[in-house]
Scaffold this motif. Structure first.
Motif, mmCIF file in Angstrom:
data_model
loop_
_atom_site.group_PDB
_atom_site.id
_atom_site.type_symbol
_atom_site.label_atom_id
_atom_site.label_comp_id
_atom_site.label_asym_id
_atom_site.label_seq_id
_atom_site.Cartn_x
_atom_site.Cartn_y
_atom_site.Cartn_z
ATOM 1 N N LEU A 196 0.825 -1.206 0.000
ATOM 2 C CA LEU A 196 0.000 0.000 0.000
ATOM 3 C C LEU A 196 0.859 1.256 0.000
ATOM 4 C CD1 LEU A 196 -2.774 -1.050 2.550
ATOM 5 C CD2 LEU A 196 -3.082 -0.629 0.096
ATOM 6 N N SER A 197 1.945 1.223 0.796
ATOM 7 C CA SER A 197 2.847 2.362 0.844
ATOM 8 C C SER A 197 3.486 2.615 -0.515
ATOM 9 C CB SER A 197 3.915 2.124 1.906
ATOM 10 O OG SER A 197 4.829 3.192 1.936
ATOM 11 N N MET A 198 3.942 1.554 -1.161
ATOM 12 C CA MET A 198 4.557 1.697 -2.475
ATOM 13 C C MET A 198 3.549 2.233 -3.492
ATOM 14 S SD MET A 198 7.769 0.874 -2.373
ATOM 15 C CE MET A 198 8.193 0.446 -4.056
ATOM 16 N N HIS A 199 2.292 1.758 -3.397
ATOM 17 C CA HIS A 199 1.250 2.227 -4.319
ATOM 18 C C HIS A 199 0.991 3.713 -4.116
ATOM 19 C CE1 HIS A 199 -2.355 2.103 -6.816
ATOM 20 N NE2 HIS A 199 -2.997 2.734 -5.832
ATOM 21 N N ALA A 200 0.896 4.141 -2.841
ATOM 22 C CA ALA A 200 0.648 5.549 -2.545
ATOM 23 C C ALA A 200 1.797 6.421 -3.029
ATOM 24 C CB ALA A 200 0.427 5.732 -1.049
ATOM 25 N N LEU A 201 3.025 5.935 -2.852
ATOM 26 C CA LEU A 201 4.191 6.695 -3.297
ATOM 27 C C LEU A 201 4.204 6.826 -4.812
ATOM 28 C CD1 LEU A 201 6.787 8.114 -2.471
ATOM 29 C CD2 LEU A 201 7.956 5.908 -2.540
ATOM 30 N N ALA A 202 3.893 5.721 -5.499
ATOM 31 C CA ALA A 202 3.858 5.760 -6.961
ATOM 32 C C ALA A 202 2.782 6.723 -7.455
ATOM 33 C CB ALA A 202 3.609 4.358 -7.512
ATOM 34 N N ALA A 203 1.626 6.736 -6.763
ATOM 35 C CA ALA A 203 0.553 7.647 -7.156
ATOM 36 C C ALA A 203 0.965 9.100 -6.944
ATOM 37 C CB ALA A 203 -0.715 7.320 -6.362
ATOM 38 N N HIS A 204 1.671 9.359 -5.833
ATOM 39 C CA HIS A 204 2.146 10.719 -5.554
ATOM 40 C C HIS A 204 3.113 11.180 -6.640
ATOM 41 C CE1 HIS A 204 3.711 14.190 -3.446
ATOM 42 N NE2 HIS A 204 4.922 13.659 -3.458
ATOM 43 N N ARG A 205 4.039 10.321 -7.008
ATOM 44 C CA ARG A 205 5.004 10.680 -8.048
ATOM 45 C C ARG A 205 4.308 10.926 -9.374
ATOM 46 N NH1 ARG A 205 9.238 5.892 -6.455
ATOM 47 N NH2 ARG A 205 10.398 7.004 -4.827
ATOM 48 N N ALA A 206 3.341 10.041 -9.693
ATOM 49 C CA ALA A 206 2.625 10.176 -10.956
ATOM 50 C C ALA A 206 1.850 11.486 -11.008
ATOM 51 C CB ALA A 206 1.677 8.992 -11.155
ATOM 52 N N SER A 207 1.281 11.896 -9.859
ATOM 53 C CA SER A 207 0.509 13.140 -9.851
ATOM 54 C C SER A 207 1.405 14.345 -10.114
ATOM 55 C CB SER A 207 -0.227 13.299 -8.517
ATOM 56 O OG SER A 207 0.692 13.558 -7.455
ATOM 57 N N ALA A 260 4.388 14.214 -11.693
ATOM 58 C CA ALA A 260 4.909 14.103 -13.057
ATOM 59 C C ALA A 260 3.863 14.461 -14.099
ATOM 60 C CB ALA A 260 5.419 12.683 -13.299
ATOM 61 N N GLY A 261 2.591 14.319 -13.734
ATOM 62 C CA GLY A 261 1.512 14.580 -14.687
ATOM 63 C C GLY A 261 0.901 15.953 -14.584
ATOM 64 N N VAL A 262 1.496 16.850 -13.799
ATOM 65 C CA VAL A 262 0.947 18.200 -13.680
ATOM 66 C C VAL A 262 0.915 18.873 -15.058
ATOM 67 C CG1 VAL A 262 1.438 20.521 -12.811
ATOM 68 C CG2 VAL A 262 1.572 18.570 -11.266
ATOM 69 N N GLU A 263 -0.232 19.416 -15.405
ATOM 70 C CA GLU A 263 -0.378 20.076 -16.696
ATOM 71 C C GLU A 263 -0.130 21.580 -16.558
ATOM 72 O OE1 GLU A 263 -4.102 19.143 -18.434
ATOM 73 O OE2 GLU A 263 -3.700 16.970 -18.541
ATOM 74 N N PHE A 264 0.526 22.143 -17.564
ATOM 75 C CA PHE A 264 0.821 23.570 -17.570
ATOM 76 C C PHE A 264 0.006 24.216 -18.699
ATOM 77 C CE2 PHE A 264 5.254 24.156 -15.457
ATOM 78 C CZ PHE A 264 4.874 23.329 -14.402
ATOM 79 N N PRO A 265 -1.190 24.690 -18.399
ATOM 80 C CA PRO A 265 -1.954 25.377 -19.456
ATOM 81 C C PRO A 265 -1.173 26.567 -20.000
ATOM 82 C CG PRO A 265 -3.331 24.928 -17.538
ATOM 83 C CD PRO A 265 -1.915 24.638 -17.134
ATOM 84 N N LEU A 266 -1.059 26.639 -21.310
ATOM 85 C CA LEU A 266 -0.278 27.686 -21.974
ATOM 86 C C LEU A 266 1.192 27.672 -21.533
ATOM 87 C CD1 LEU A 266 -2.803 30.670 -21.804
ATOM 88 C CD2 LEU A 266 -2.450 29.050 -23.686
ATOM 89 N N GLY A 267 1.627 26.522 -20.955
ATOM 90 C CA GLY A 267 3.004 26.410 -20.507
ATOM 91 C C GLY A 267 3.242 26.930 -19.115
ATOM 92 N N TYR A 268 2.166 27.365 -18.389
ATOM 93 C CA TYR A 268 2.296 27.902 -17.046
ATOM 94 C C TYR A 268 1.595 27.008 -16.036
ATOM 95 C CZ TYR A 268 3.596 32.241 -19.419
ATOM 96 O OH TYR A 268 4.213 33.186 -20.209
#
Length: 490
Positions: free
Chosen positions: A8-19, A21-29
């Protein structure tokens, strides 16, 4: 259950990293919320790295501050553990089979310091990054950090002069000169005794030590008895670590860290000459980072060291050395000298302190070796609820003495098991088998008739064991003698 929690800890950590890494920058910001999340993560990551990097210095600075609270400060205060070091003193992997004396001097504040070393002594001078202090060259041999029998005085005693970082003043004749790279200096004497029932001669020798600034007369010294004094000398494992690091930084020259690491510290609010006063949100992140980094350092040691090249002493045993290369590793460079081996360094100083080149001598009969094990013959970590047997073959290769000491996994200090000392060794005269071998026992209850060869463990607490060989002989270096792994008896 433990495996499920880990998953569970590894899953939560992977989800945190993915979130992240997946941050979107509208218009690059980035959005304001996403920028805040990324800044928090950056603070957390930099703080964990600063914690791991600074472990050697904060390890010693914690000892210094604890000693000063208990016994007073200044170069004339030299605490001595006159009845040996028991579990009341919480300090990284102490040796309860010698007499300790530990003092601290500040050559930045007080200037060049003279240490009058008595004869028949053995000691260490380290800077606060736990590096042996550069010493003199005598008869073609350059000394670093070592004092006494293994130092330039060769056990005859003498006057040692410790100079501040970058000292350019006149150096008078008649001294063994050591040049420190930090203002703070560890003065660490270890006195040996032949008879555990008569420790006075070893203590009396230590109390001949005198420490004073160059050009001043020696003042009366104080040698408080530290044995039996409840004293926690360990470094913080939470956010208080960074407060202590800030105090250390302010006590040192700017050059105690290079610009890169000064930048890393500045990123979390630690700048020499400025107050360290993080707000509540920053403190919360720093506290989480410290708690995480502490666990990282212990994972590096307890689980990771035997997986690293050169970690295992014997390929078919679970014994490791806390230092990667005991003879030449005080600068912690990789073998080619290309980079600082941060993982090995952080792992080591999470459970040990002080470095002595002479202790790592490869000459049979000199120095010492510390064979450390966290796992039994089946590869399981030691459990204080269980009972174990350690077989030492005949002719233990120790010219001076050997001992086996139990340590607490949480503090790395001597296991507080209710017995006078957490160690057993050759000078305790354990009962040998007919062939000259020894069977030592560790568990909550002594096996019937084996009390003399037994040390208690504590149910519900882990422990690890360090087998010390003082004056290791050729049989150790040739590996014709090897201790067995500890075997579970229940």
């Amino acid at each position: 259950m433990q495996e499920e929690k880990a998953a569970l800890s590894m899953h939560a950590l992977a989800a945190h990293r993915a979130s992240l890494a997946g941050v979107e920058f509208p218009l690059g910001y980035p959005t304001e919320a996403d920028a805040c999340a990324l800044r928090d993560e950056l603070l957390f990551q930099r703080a964990t790295q600063v914690y791991l990097w600074a472990l050697p210095a904060v390890n010693l600075y914690a000892m210094k501050e604890a000693s000063e609270r208990a016994f007073g400060s200044g170069y004339t205060v030299f605490p001595v553990w006159k009845q040996r070091l028991d579990a009341k003193t919480i300090i990284p992997t102490p040796n309860s089979d010698v007499i300790y004396a530990i003092g601290y001097i500040d050559v930045g504040r007080d200037g060049p310091m003279v240490i009058d070393v008595p004869p028949k002594q053995q000691g260490i001078l380290n800077d606060f990054w736990q590096r042996p202090i550069e010493g003199p060259t005598v008869d073609g041999k350059t000394y670093a950090g070592d004092v006494g029998f293994v130092g330039p005085d060769r056990g005859m005693g003498g006057k040692f002069l410790v100079l501040p970082p970058g000292y350019q003043g006149e150096v008078p004749d008649g001294y063994h000169v050591y040049r420190s790279r930090t203002n703070n200096v560890l003065v660490f004497w270890r006195a040996f005794f032949a008879d555990p029932a008569n420790l006075a001669p070893a203590c009396d020798l230590i109390e001949q030590t005198r420490i004073h600034p160059l050009g001043q007369s020696a003042q009366p010294m104080r040698f408080p008895n530290a044995s039996g004094v409840p004293l926690d000398m360990t470094y913080p494992i939470d956010g208080r670590f960074f407060d202590m690091l800030a105090r250390f930084v302010n006590s040192e020259t700017l050059g105690t860290a290079d610009p890169d690491w000064r930048g890393m510290m500045a990123a979390i609010g630690i700048v020499k000459g400025q107050p360290f006063d993080p707000d509540a949100r920053t403190r919360e992140i720093l506290d989480a980072a410290a708690r995480t980094a502490f666990r990282m350092s212990r994972a590096m040691m307890y689980e990771g060291i035997e997986k690293r090249p050169g970690g295992l002493i014997y390929p078919d045993r679970h014994y490791v050395t806390p230092t990667r290369n005991f003879v030449t590793d005080w600068e912690w460079m990789d073998k080619a000298g290309h980079f600082l081996d941060l993982d090995s360094r952080s792992a080591a100083y999470s459970i040990i302190y002080a470095t002595s080149p002479a202790m790592g001598s490869a000459v049979p009969g000199q120095g010492a070796r510390f064979l450390t094990t966290f796992k039994d013959a089946n590869g399981a970590f030691f459990d204080g609820s269980r009972s174990y047997r350690l077989h030492l073959p005949p002719d233990v290769p120790a010219a001076n003495f050997w001992s086996a000491t139990l340590y607490d996994t949480q503090t790395a200090s001597g296991l507080d098991n209710g017995q006078p000392l957490p160690s057993i060794g050759s000078r305790d005269e354990p009962i040998a088998s007919a062939d000259g071998s020894y069977a030592l026992y560790f568990g909550p209850v002594a096996p019937a008739g084996k009390e003399r060869n037994w040390r208690r463990t504590v149910p519900g607490r882990g422990f690890f064991l360090m087998l010390r060989l003082y004056g290791p002989t050729q049989a150790f270096f040739s590996t014709t003698w090897k201790p067995a792994d500890l075997e579970r008896m229940d």
